[in-house]
Design a protein around this motif. Structure first.
Motif, PDB file in Angstrom:
ATOM      1  N   GLU A  41       0.819  -1.212   0.000  1.00 50.67           N
ATOM      2  CA  GLU A  41       0.000   0.000   0.000  1.00 50.67           C
ATOM      3  C   GLU A  41       0.856   1.266   0.000  1.00 50.67           C
ATOM      4  O   GLU A  41       0.497   2.272  -0.626  1.00 50.67           O
ATOM      5  CB  GLU A  41      -0.966  -0.001   1.187  1.00 50.67           C
ATOM      6  CG  GLU A  41      -0.326  -0.069   2.555  1.00 50.67           C
ATOM      7  CD  GLU A  41      -0.060  -1.494   3.029  1.00 50.67           C
ATOM      8  OE1 GLU A  41       0.213  -1.671   4.243  1.00 50.67           O
ATOM      9  OE2 GLU A  41      -0.105  -2.432   2.200  1.00 50.67           O
ATOM     10  N   ALA A  45       0.820   4.216  -2.832  1.00 56.06           N
ATOM     11  CA  ALA A  45       0.640   5.607  -2.411  1.00 56.06           C
ATOM     12  C   ALA A  45       1.718   6.506  -3.000  1.00 56.06           C
ATOM     13  O   ALA A  45       1.453   7.667  -3.340  1.00 56.06           O
ATOM     14  CB  ALA A  45       0.650   5.697  -0.886  1.00 56.06           C
ATOM     15  N   VAL A  48       0.639   7.465  -6.405  1.00 57.73           N
ATOM     16  CA  VAL A  48      -0.428   8.469  -6.370  1.00 57.73           C
ATOM     17  C   VAL A  48       0.143   9.842  -6.023  1.00 57.73           C
ATOM     18  O   VAL A  48      -0.325  10.865  -6.536  1.00 57.73           O
ATOM     19  CB  VAL A  48      -1.531   8.046  -5.377  1.00 57.73           C
ATOM     20  CG1 VAL A  48      -2.639   9.106  -5.328  1.00 57.73           C
ATOM     21  CG2 VAL A  48      -2.122   6.691  -5.767  1.00 57.73           C
ATOM     22  N   LEU A 206      -4.672   4.734   1.622  1.00 53.76           N
ATOM     23  CA  LEU A 206      -4.801   5.918   0.771  1.00 53.76           C
ATOM     24  C   LEU A 206      -5.774   6.923   1.384  1.00 53.76           C
ATOM     25  O   LEU A 206      -5.530   8.132   1.356  1.00 53.76           O
ATOM     26  CB  LEU A 206      -5.269   5.514  -0.626  1.00 53.76           C
ATOM     27  CG  LEU A 206      -4.303   4.641  -1.439  1.00 53.76           C
ATOM     28  CD1 LEU A 206      -4.949   4.206  -2.746  1.00 53.76           C
ATOM     29  CD2 LEU A 206      -2.995   5.375  -1.716  1.00 53.76           C
ATOM     30  N   LEU A 220     -10.292   9.549  -6.323  1.00 57.53           N
ATOM     31  CA  LEU A 220      -9.383   8.407  -6.282  1.00 57.53           C
ATOM     32  C   LEU A 220     -10.212   7.131  -6.193  1.00 57.53           C
ATOM     33  O   LEU A 220     -10.950   6.930  -5.229  1.00 57.53           O
ATOM     34  CB  LEU A 220      -8.445   8.533  -5.076  1.00 57.53           C
ATOM     35  CG  LEU A 220      -7.448   7.403  -4.823  1.00 57.53           C
ATOM     36  CD1 LEU A 220      -6.586   7.130  -6.044  1.00 57.53           C
ATOM     37  CD2 LEU A 220      -6.567   7.726  -3.623  1.00 57.53           C
ATOM     38  N   ARG A 304       0.292  16.071   3.032  1.00 56.87           N
ATOM     39  CA  ARG A 304       0.316  14.609   2.903  1.00 56.87           C
ATOM     40  C   ARG A 304       0.728  14.025   4.253  1.00 56.87           C
ATOM     41  O   ARG A 304       1.778  14.389   4.803  1.00 56.87           O
ATOM     42  CB  ARG A 304       1.319  14.226   1.815  1.00 56.87           C
ATOM     43  CG  ARG A 304       1.064  12.870   1.158  1.00 56.87           C
ATOM     44  CD  ARG A 304       1.725  11.750   1.895  1.00 56.87           C
ATOM     45  NE  ARG A 304       1.971  10.606   0.982  1.00 56.87           N
ATOM     46  CZ  ARG A 304       2.321   9.414   1.385  1.00 56.87           C
ATOM     47  NH1 ARG A 304       2.488   9.173   2.682  1.00 56.87           N
ATOM     48  NH2 ARG A 304       2.532   8.448   0.512  1.00 56.87           N
TER      49      ARG A 304
END
Length: 514
Positions: A41, A45, A48, A206, A220, A304
């Motif tokens: 994951e 990420a 992304v 995410l 998303l 983020r």
């Protein structure tokens, strides 16, 4: 002469040099690049993040399968895209591009390291408004062969862009992973179970780490396609999972902002929150770890989330502080006090930060230590209240809208050791509205009624959420049982009869209005 005298006479603050040599990285660097310790994951990420840096407003994570075999993963976005020169730079191992102040990228290795940590082959296909589609392919074998990067056939690059023309119109990028090691280890017959868990983990990660972007409108999605039939077998929208998204704070007067005077980094704001006790909200409980690991600091870099919990050597985690969370936006100039891991999953701090936190206070002079005491008091007050116990449930799985799954999990405790209940449209007899596959944990809906509930359309994998949720609430206690009682069978039969009548009534109303 003593050793201390020798050291004093020979010591120099700068080591003198007498020449230079340029030593290119050895081809064996591929092993180091592909063993950065990324989780699945976290690696996705990172891709992304690149999409967001490219200005994308919509991103889709596509998992591709061939019947029972999972074959590839793609991340598609509608960002600025790249021309041939941009593709070459993006695929150059160690290339350091200029990052803007608000960029999520930092080190220039994320695309390659994240991708090759999970897969044996990385392909990037892109087009910009001023360039035709092009692509590059990088493999661990290519790196070992003097860092070779292969050029993707132009016709294939154009075909791939055309497949996603609903998302990529004038510009955009496709990042593709092949030979994904986790996919290749999935045993025959286990792909559904693997995908269900992988998608849930990915959605949570995410939704949490990008929650500020999702709250501001980033679209998303995670989708599953069958490459043989072209059918979309699953599709979910990732929602923001806000670790501070409570409705009412657990203590009056919170959140509070404490200012920590950090030498080298300046005044750092600590936004301290206290969750309400025993909250069932997803932002509190559904974060992939135990609550003790989720207390503490939540560091953000350019909005983020780069660390979700932990006290960074300020203090050990403990049960009485599970309601305490602190949001910290890292300053532009960290002064060497904060350093972000390559995987963007943690922040290392120097003692200068923890010492400054102990001195932190708000504008009224209330100390950070008072916040910790208030959080502990909120926990103790909550633990002393009586709560009505709700019966455990088997969680809903594939076929249910993510908002429904989250709401159920927030309201009801999960029954351990049970696979999620799936729901799907299937070919059933005309006198049947639904059926149960108890061994497979599946609720089957008669697909002849699908268009009636989708206004004449086919719908998606998570369609008709109200109908599916009501069936789930009726039927979830029919799964995970030992002996199947006649009384329970009779109940299922009369529910089926009544719901069949309602489905036919729905069809008649639709026919009259069409």
């Amino acid at each position: 002469m003593s050793s201390s005298e020798s050291l004093r006479e020979s010591w120099q603050y700068e080591v003198p040099t007498s020449g230079s040599a340029y030593l290119p990285p050895d081809a064996g660097y591929a092993k180091a690049l592909t063993n950065q310790g990324y989780s699945f994951e976290a690696a996705v990420a990172d891709l992304v993040d690149n999409s967001i840096d490219a200005g994308a407003t919509a991103v889709v994570v596509h998992l591709l399968r061939d019947a029972d075999r999972i074959v590839s993963l793609l991340v598609i976005d509608n960002g600025r895209g790249m021309d041939a020169a941009g593709l070459d730079k993006a695929m150059t191992v160690g290339y350091q591009r200029a990052y803007g102040e608000a960029a999520l990228g930092m080190y220039g290795t994320g695309l390659k390291a994240a991708s090759l940590s999970q897969s044996g082959s990385l392909t990037v296909i892109s087009r910009s408004k001023r360039s035709a589609p092009g692509g590059r392919k990088l493999t661990a074998t290519g790196i070992a062969d003097s860092f070779r990067v292969d050029t993707v056939d132009r016709r294939f690059a154009q075909e791939q862009i055309d497949v996603y023309n609903g998302l990529i119109e004038w510009q955009g990028t496709i990042v593709r992973w092949d030979k994904v090691r986790a996919f290749e280890t999935v045993a025959p017959g286990q792909s559904e179970q693997y995908l269900s868990k992988a998608i849930t983990t990915l959605e949570t990660h995410l939704g949490l780490h990008l929650h500020r972007f999702l709250s501001r409108g980033l679209i998303l999605d995670i989708a599953v396609w069958d490459v043989v039939t072209g059918e979309e077998t699953d599709h979910i929208s990732v929602d923001a999972l806000d670790p501070f998204g409570y409705k009412v704070p657990g203590r009056p007067g919170y959140p509070k902002t404490f200012i920590a005077p950090v030498p080298g980094a300046g005044d750092v704001a600590l936004n301290a929150h206290i969750w309400p006790a025993r909250s069932g909200l997803a932002g509190f409980r559904q974060l992939g770890q135990g609550l003790q690991q989720r207390q503490g600091f939540y560091f953000y870099r350019n909005d983020r989330l780069v660390q979700a919990g932990g006290w960074n050597n300020l203090r050990p985690p403990e049960g009485h502080l599970v309601l305490a969370r602190v949001a910290v936006d890292l300053p532009e100039d960290t002064g060497g006090v904060f350093s972000l891991t390559v995987k963007k999953d943690g922040v290392d701090v120097t003692p200068a930060f923890t010492l400054a936190v102990e001195q932190a206070a708000d504008e009224a002079g209330v100390t950070f230590g008072t916040f910790l005491k208030d959080a502990e008091a909120a926990y103790r007050d909550g633990a002393s209240r009586s709560v009505i116990a709700r019966p455990p449930h088997i969680e809903p799985g594939k076929g249910f809208d993510p908002m429904v799954k989250r709401a159920v999990t927030e309201e009801l405790p999960v029954k351990p050791g049970e696979d999620p209940i799936r729901i799907q449209w299937s070919a059933l007899p005309t006198d049947t509205f639904f059926d149960l596959d108890r061994d497979g944990h599946v609720i089957l809906l008669n697909r002849s009624f699908r268009e009636d509930f989708n206004h004449g359309g086919r719908g998606g994998a998570n369609d008709v959420p109200v109908v599916k949720t009501l069936l789930y609430l009726l039927l979830q206690d029919c799964f995970g049982l030992g002996r199947w009682e006649r009384k329970r069978q009779d109940r299922v039969e009369y529910w089926n009869s009544i719901l069949l009548a309602s489905a036919r009534a729905q069809r008649e109303r639709r026919n009259r209005t069409s």
